[in-house]
Design a protein around this motif. Structure first.
Motif: not given
Length: 475
Positions: A227-251
């Motif tokens: 979770x700590x590295x995920x928080x860092x990824x969030x702060x990297x900004x729009x250029x980060x490699x995070x992508x939305x998960x689609x079609x799976x369990x709903x949040x």
């Protein structure tokens, strides 16, 4: 000066009145100041006052006033900086105690908000701050609160959510819904690890999350991310490699409950599957596309989504992973009008196994509520029934208006008049209910979990299948 004139007006409660003004910060050199690290503008506070849209209940006889401190770093959030957001805070508070006036205190709006808001997990004791603010709060109480010479109690309410980080991604405006915000957030999911999510909110109703999906790194980069590295990824900004998960369990739990309502058509769905046909679903309201994508990918439905605002659909495609294909189509238009058009047409392919209605009321001054009042009219419900298959269901996300205690009962009554059977799912958040109306009586047992379709449903809906209960017609 203008503030003095406004203060004199505030001697009485006036339904839906909203004013705001700047005030010297009495917490500036105090240890209880929650905005000590904000910026130079913390020398001034923004004070916003809103009166309830409805008269106070007869008990207690005198109007009650409450106050709330804006969480540090959140002063530009529409929840705290707009009339619609503050109205929702007041109406939410009324569920706990009768509040006629809410006073919101925070940094001035012109103060720049940090790019990444680190939401405080531990909140300081508000009592010292309340003591410093008390003269101001008493001055903003209506005259009727000082009955018999008593000094009114002005509680300092607290705002709690599960956010650890908040990063605005994009603000755009649509021709129907107006300004909308895409934001990435880190959510505290204790006792489990934190999750990263992307959310969509509308300025006209900022307290309502329109869409929420999980964010993840590609498997090659994030197989064991903490979770700590995920928080860092969030702060990297729009250029980060995070992508939305689609079609799976709903949040969002209420979406899980809506999908659980499809358990009432499991027999007809499996009959379609045996014949090689896909069940059809009409999604009235698309938002970011989480619901139609989940039904299309997770359950194999043929889905038609209808969204009033073309910009919302662009946001869904660009930020939330909405992908149209031969089994998922979206249209721009009024979903309620489209139901009527289908009902008055003679198209053989206009019959649906399910109609999922996820539409909120456009009247923000009534607080958060769903569906729009028009959707509850008997003529519209009859049109919906007409375009459903014999074993079809109408699934409604319902948020009863805080100011109308009769709304929910009235909706249940008219659904009983139009449909053969009605079921309810309490989402459990104190706000949402899901009503599932069947065209014909149920033939299968809700507890029968042997069906393949029920197994797939359970992957998307958690324990909501066990929460479905039949709503009997009052004798």
């Amino acid at each position: 000066m203008a503030v003095c004139a406004e203060l004199s007006q505030l001697q009485h409660i006036e339904p839906s009145r909203f004013i705001s003004f700047s005030f010297p910060n009495p917490l500036l050199h105090d240890a209880s100041n929650p905005y000590g690290n904000a910026d130079d503008h913390a020398e001034l506070l923004r004070v916003a006052v809103i009166d309830s849209p409805a008269p106070a209940a007869p008990s207690p006889p005198s109007p009650r006033t409450a106050a709330m401190l804006v969480p540090a770093g959140r002063h530009c959030d529409w929840i705290f900086s707009t009339r619609a957001g503050q109205l929702h805070l007041l109406l939410s508070s009324r569920s706990q105690c009768t509040i006629s006036r809410l006073i919101l205190v925070g940094p001035e709006i012109p103060a720049p908000s940090p790019r990444v808001v680190r939401c405080a997990a531990a909140r300081p004791d508000p009592d010292p701050a309340r003591a410093r603010l008390l003269p101001l709060l008493l001055a903003l109480c209506p005259r009727a609160a000082f009955g018999n010479g008593a000094i009114p109690d002005v509680p300092l309410l607290s705002f709690h959510d599960d956010l650890l980080r908040l990063v605005p991604v994009q603000v755009v405006a649509g021709p129907v819904v107006g300004e909308m915000l895409v934001e990435d957030v880190a959510v505290d999911c204790a006792p489990g690890p934190a999750e990263l999510r992307r959310r969509l909110r509308f300025k006209r109703m900022p307290c309502l999350i329109q869409t929420q999906v999980r964010l993840a790194r590609p498997m090659s980069a994030a197989a064991a991310a903490a979770s700590s590295s995920l928080l860092e990824a969030l702060e990297e900004g729009p250029a980060s490699s995070l992508q939305p998960e689609v079609g799976g369990p709903l949040v969002q739990p209420y979406l899980q409950a809506m999908v659980a309502g499809l358990a009432l058509i499991d027999s007809s769905v499996e009959e379609n599957a045996r014949s090689g046909a896909r069940p059809r679903c009409l999604c009235a309201g698309v938002g970011g596309g989480a619901l139609p994508m989940s039904i299309r990918v997770g359950l194999g439905f043929d889905v038609l989504g209808v969204e009033a605002d073309c910009v919302v659909l662009d946001v869904a495609r660009n930020y939330f992973g909405l992908v149209e294909d031969e089994f998922l189509h979206v249209r721009v238009g009024d979903a309620i009008q489209m139901v009527q058009d289908f009902a008055h047409g003679d198209e053989p392919d206009s019959k649906f196994s399910a109609i999922m209605v996820d539409l909120d009321s456009p009247d923000a001054m009534c607080g958060v509520s769903a569906p729009p009042l028009e959707m509850t009219h008997r003529s519209i419900l009859l049109a919906a029934r007409r375009i459903l298959h014999h074993h079809g269901v109408l699934v409604l996300n319902v948020i009863p208006p805080a100011a109308d205690a009769s709304f929910y009962k009235g909706l249940i009554d008219v659904l009983h008049q139009v449909f053969s059977e009605l079921h309810e799912i309490d989402v459990g958040n104190g706000e949402n209910f899901v009503l599932v109306a069947r065209v014909s009586p149920t033939e299968s047992t809700l507890l029968d979990s042997s069906r393949l379709f029920r197994t797939e449903l359970r992957k998307l809906t958690g324990d909501f299948l066990e929460r479905i209960r039949k709503v009997e017609i009052p004798s």
